[in-house]
Scaffold this motif. Structure first.
Motif, PDB file in Angstrom:
ATOM      1  N   MET A  29       9.995 -13.649  46.964  1.00 13.39           N
ATOM      2  CA  MET A  29      10.405 -14.682  46.006  1.00 13.39           C
ATOM      3  C   MET A  29      11.890 -15.044  46.125  1.00 13.39           C
ATOM      4  O   MET A  29      12.259 -16.211  46.092  1.00 13.39           O
ATOM      5  N   HIS A  30      12.709 -14.010  46.237  1.00  8.21           N
ATOM      6  CA  HIS A  30      14.159 -14.198  46.148  1.00  8.21           C
ATOM      7  C   HIS A  30      14.837 -13.798  47.452  1.00  8.21           C
ATOM      8  O   HIS A  30      14.333 -12.955  48.198  1.00  8.21           O
ATOM      9  N   PRO A  31      16.002 -14.357  47.739  1.00  5.94           N
ATOM     10  CA  PRO A  31      16.679 -14.053  49.012  1.00  5.94           C
ATOM     11  C   PRO A  31      17.287 -12.656  49.025  1.00  5.94           C
ATOM     12  O   PRO A  31      17.771 -12.171  48.004  1.00  5.94           O
ATOM     13  N   TRP A  32      17.238 -12.016  50.173  1.00  5.65           N
ATOM     14  CA  TRP A  32      17.938 -10.745  50.378  1.00  5.65           C
ATOM     15  C   TRP A  32      18.405 -10.644  51.831  1.00  5.65           C
ATOM     16  O   TRP A  32      18.522  -9.570  52.390  1.00  5.65           O
ATOM     17  N   VAL A  33      18.705 -11.810  52.419  1.00  3.73           N
ATOM     18  CA  VAL A  33      19.242 -11.832  53.781  1.00  3.73           C
ATOM     19  C   VAL A  33      20.670 -11.303  53.758  1.00  3.73           C
ATOM     20  O   VAL A  33      21.366 -11.386  52.751  1.00  3.73           O
ATOM     21  N   VAL A  34      21.099 -10.755  54.871  1.00  2.00           N
ATOM     22  CA  VAL A  34      22.382 -10.056  54.884  1.00  2.00           C
ATOM     23  C   VAL A  34      23.122 -10.331  56.185  1.00  2.00           C
ATOM     24  O   VAL A  34      22.519 -10.544  57.239  1.00  2.00           O
ATOM     25  N   SER A  35      24.438 -10.324  56.097  1.00  4.67           N
ATOM     26  CA  SER A  35      25.275 -10.463  57.288  1.00  4.67           C
ATOM     27  C   SER A  35      25.101  -9.248  58.192  1.00  4.67           C
ATOM     28  O   SER A  35      24.871  -8.133  57.722  1.00  4.67           O
ATOM     29  N   VAL A  36      25.194  -9.461  59.494  1.00  6.38           N
ATOM     30  CA  VAL A  36      25.180  -8.341  60.442  1.00  6.38           C
ATOM     31  C   VAL A  36      26.504  -8.301  61.195  1.00  6.38           C
ATOM     32  O   VAL A  36      26.574  -7.970  62.375  1.00  6.38           O
ATOM     33  N   SER A  37      27.579  -8.610  60.478  1.00  3.58           N
ATOM     34  CA  SER A  37      28.884  -8.780  61.115  1.00  3.58           C
ATOM     35  C   SER A  37      29.449  -7.476  61.665  1.00  3.58           C
ATOM     36  O   SER A  37      30.192  -7.484  62.658  1.00  3.58           O
ATOM     37  N   ARG A  38      29.136  -6.349  61.060  1.00  2.00           N
ATOM     38  CA  ARG A  38      29.716  -5.095  61.539  1.00  2.00           C
ATOM     39  C   ARG A  38      29.219  -4.747  62.938  1.00  2.00           C
ATOM     40  O   ARG A  38      29.988  -4.272  63.775  1.00  2.00           O
ATOM     41  N   LEU A  39      27.952  -4.981  63.187  1.00  2.00           N
ATOM     42  CA  LEU A  39      27.447  -4.771  64.540  1.00  2.00           C
ATOM     43  C   LEU A  39      28.050  -5.784  65.506  1.00  2.00           C
ATOM     44  O   LEU A  39      28.400  -5.445  66.646  1.00  2.00           O
ATOM     45  N   HIS A  40      28.164  -7.025  65.054  1.00  2.00           N
ATOM     46  CA  HIS A  40      28.780  -8.047  65.908  1.00  2.00           C
ATOM     47  C   HIS A  40      30.198  -7.656  66.282  1.00  2.00           C
ATOM     48  O   HIS A  40      30.640  -7.876  67.420  1.00  2.00           O
ATOM     49  N   ASP A  41      30.924  -7.071  65.352  1.00  2.00           N
ATOM     50  CA  ASP A  41      32.323  -6.708  65.594  1.00  2.00           C
ATOM     51  C   ASP A  41      32.480  -5.676  66.698  1.00  2.00           C
ATOM     52  O   ASP A  41      33.536  -5.595  67.330  1.00  2.00           O
ATOM     53  N   VAL A  42      31.426  -4.858  66.937  1.00  2.00           N
ATOM     54  CA  VAL A  42      31.527  -3.844  67.987  1.00  2.00           C
ATOM     55  C   VAL A  42      30.787  -4.261  69.254  1.00  2.00           C
ATOM     56  O   VAL A  42      30.591  -3.452  70.167  1.00  2.00           O
ATOM     57  N   GLY A  43      30.387  -5.545  69.331  1.00  2.00           N
ATOM     58  CA  GLY A  43      29.826  -6.073  70.566  1.00  2.00           C
ATOM     59  C   GLY A  43      28.321  -6.132  70.640  1.00  2.00           C
ATOM     60  O   GLY A  43      27.767  -6.605  71.633  1.00  2.00           O
ATOM     61  N   TRP A  44      27.623  -5.653  69.614  1.00  2.00           N
ATOM     62  CA  TRP A  44      26.149  -5.697  69.613  1.00  2.00           C
ATOM     63  C   TRP A  44      25.669  -7.109  69.320  1.00  2.00           C
ATOM     64  O   TRP A  44      26.263  -7.828  68.514  1.00  2.00           O
ATOM     65  N   ARG A  45      24.590  -7.512  69.972  1.00  2.00           N
ATOM     66  CA  ARG A  45      23.950  -8.795  69.690  1.00  2.00           C
ATOM     67  C   ARG A  45      22.430  -8.599  69.669  1.00  2.00           C
ATOM     68  O   ARG A  45      21.888  -7.855  70.487  1.00  2.00           O
ATOM     69  N   PRO A  46      21.728  -9.238  68.750  1.00  2.00           N
ATOM     70  CA  PRO A  46      20.258  -9.138  68.757  1.00  2.00           C
ATOM     71  C   PRO A  46      19.684  -9.865  69.962  1.00  2.00           C
ATOM     72  O   PRO A  46      20.183 -10.917  70.370  1.00  2.00           O
ATOM     73  N   LYS A  47      18.620  -9.315  70.535  1.00  2.00           N
ATOM     74  CA  LYS A  47      17.934  -9.988  71.639  1.00  2.00           C
ATOM     75  C   LYS A  47      16.910 -10.989  71.109  1.00  2.00           C
ATOM     76  O   LYS A  47      16.462 -11.856  71.844  1.00  2.00           O
ATOM     77  N   TRP A  48      16.519 -10.836  69.862  1.00  2.00           N
ATOM     78  CA  TRP A  48      15.470 -11.653  69.276  1.00  2.00           C
ATOM     79  C   TRP A  48      16.042 -12.607  68.230  1.00  2.00           C
ATOM     80  O   TRP A  48      16.988 -12.264  67.518  1.00  2.00           O
ATOM     81  N   THR A  49      15.450 -13.787  68.137  1.00  2.00           N
ATOM     82  CA  THR A  49      15.773 -14.721  67.060  1.00  2.00           C
ATOM     83  C   THR A  49      14.714 -14.595  65.972  1.00  2.00           C
ATOM     84  O   THR A  49      13.622 -14.049  66.192  1.00  2.00           O
ATOM     85  N   ASN A  50      15.024 -15.124  64.790  1.00  2.00           N
ATOM     86  CA  ASN A  50      14.035 -15.115  63.710  1.00  2.00           C
ATOM     87  C   ASN A  50      12.749 -15.831  64.120  1.00  2.00           C
ATOM     88  O   ASN A  50      11.643 -15.379  63.810  1.00  2.00           O
ATOM     89  N   GLU A  51      12.902 -16.948  64.815  1.00  2.00           N
ATOM     90  CA  GLU A  51      11.734 -17.703  65.243  1.00  2.00           C
ATOM     91  C   GLU A  51      10.861 -16.891  66.198  1.00  2.00           C
ATOM     92  O   GLU A  51       9.632 -16.915  66.105  1.00  2.00           O
ATOM     93  N   GLU A  52      11.497 -16.174  67.119  1.00  2.00           N
ATOM     94  CA  GLU A  52      10.750 -15.355  68.075  1.00  2.00           C
ATOM     95  C   GLU A  52      10.047 -14.187  67.385  1.00  2.00           C
ATOM     96  O   GLU A  52       8.899 -13.868  67.698  1.00  2.00           O
TER      97      GLU A  52
END
Length: 383
Positions: free
Chosen positions: A306-329
């Motif tokens: 019902m309600h949003p609970w999406v969250v930033s993933v900036s801390r992982l980004h700051d150390v060079g990590w990137r997701p291989k998957w998109t939400n659509e995938e």
């Protein structure tokens, strides 16, 4: 809805990832004379098995200690067979630098009291045993659900946002208690550090109230709500856990795809139509169905749709990590995974039930349950 474009997937798999986003892998026969010794609990199945295999293949890890109630398939690991609630685990952890604790039971069908007893006692024992064994870091994996799904949530939430969840949804009370134990552990055991990893909606061989939402013939939408969907594929969770095990990141952080999908985008991408109900009817029906034992999901699970609970993933980004998957995938992969399954209000139907009910019948059944709740309320008001 088909799975992600095979050409896109093939290109992604064939492209050499950057050194910053993928830890170094072990060459066959190469000596292991550097890096930490990492212990993994829950190592024989699921995410634990995937992480154990990944760490065992990494040149950055000296040794992998695998702990579970049965032996798994990763032959390169050193196996210890025992229940994580057994204090003898302390002896098995001697020599480990880091413990990644993944022995959790979040099965919808498990008795809630038994589930909580296992999850909380297991975490307590692992934290105490790790400190006694001289381990300097424990990695706990909970969920972004601990932030709570609330109508006034920021979109996205910051990773240091207040944890406003309650124990009303499946397993969330256990996760909140696990996080509380994690915060207390460094005070009780000086020298022990605790890292907490919070994945968003987890997809990839998982079975949760949120993945079952997509097994329904219609996507239930509560009138006036504003759902937002942020997924996390298990492959991305495993690489994030590897970052934590290798101490490339510490503290508390979220892991998931970049951005999010609005409900309308989910419906368009999935091709599954919505069924909209008033809040009182939807919540009342969910509570009633759970109370009489027809569904494993309590009404609290509905809030996360019902309600949003999406969250930033900036801390992982700051150390060079990137997701291989998109939400659509990930959504595409989820829809492919649940194809042929049929769920009504969180209860998975057998093939015979699904054939009898059909999509239209399942919708009518849910509306009928809602009608039962409405009639019961009217009867009480007349008394």
């Amino acid at each position: 809805m088909s799975s992600p474009d095979p050409q896109v997937r093939a290109a992604r798999n064939l492209t050499d990832p950057s050194p910053e986003s993928t830890p170094e892998k072990k060459s066959p026969g190469a000596p292991r004379n550097r890096g930490p010794v990492v212990a993994v609990t829950g190592a024989a199945t699921g995410i634990g098995e995937l992480l154990t295999a990944q760490l065992a293949a990494s040149d950055a890890v000296k040794q992998v200690i695998a702990i579970d109630e049965r032996r798994g398939e990763v032959s390169e690991a050193t196996w210890h067979i025992l229940d994580v609630r057994d204090p003898a685990i302390a002896e098995k952890l001697r020599g480990a630098d880091v413990v990644v604790h993944l022995a959790l039971d979040l099965d919808l069908e498990t008795d809630p009291a038994a589930r909580t007893a296992y999850n909380v006692r297991g975490t307590q024992t692992v934290l105490t045993a790790a400190a006694a064994a001289g381990v300097h870091r424990v990695v706990l994996c909970t969920s972004a659900m601990v932030y709570g799904a609330l109508p006034d949530n920021d979109v996205p939430l910051s990773e240091d946002a207040e944890l406003r969840a309650t124990a009303e949804a499946t397993g969330v009370g256990d996760l909140l208690e696990i996080e509380r134990l994690g915060r207390r552990a460094p005070r009780a055991h000086p020298g022990l550090n605790v890292t907490v990893v919070r994945p968003t909606v987890l997809v990839g061989g998982t079975d949760t109230a949120l993945t079952r939402y997509f097994e329904s013939p219609r996507l239930l939408v509560v009138a006036g709500s504003r759902p937002a969907w942020q997924f996390c594929h298990v492959e991305d969770l495993v690489t994030a856990l590897e970052y934590a095990a290798l101490e490339k990141i510490d503290g508390e952080f979220a892991v998931g795809c970049d951005g999010w999908l609005e409900q309308e985008e989910v419906e368009e991408l999935s091709g599954v139509r919505r069924m909209e109900l008033p809040s009182a009817v939807a919540l009342g029906a969910a509570a009633r169905l759970h109370r009489i034992g027809l569904t494993p999901s309590p009404a609290g699970d509905l809030a996360y749709t019902m309600h949003p609970w999406v969250v930033s993933v900036s801390r992982l980004h700051d150390v060079g990590w990137r997701p291989k998957w998109t939400n659509e995938e990930v959504l595409g992969a989820l829809l492919e995974e649940v194809e042929g399954r049929h769920t009504l209000a969180g209860r998975r139907l057998g093939r015979k039930d699904a054939t009898a009910a059909g999509a239209a019948g399942a919708t009518v059944a849910l509306l009928g349950a809602a009608a039962v709740v409405r009639r019961a309320r009217k009867a009480r008001r007349r008394i």
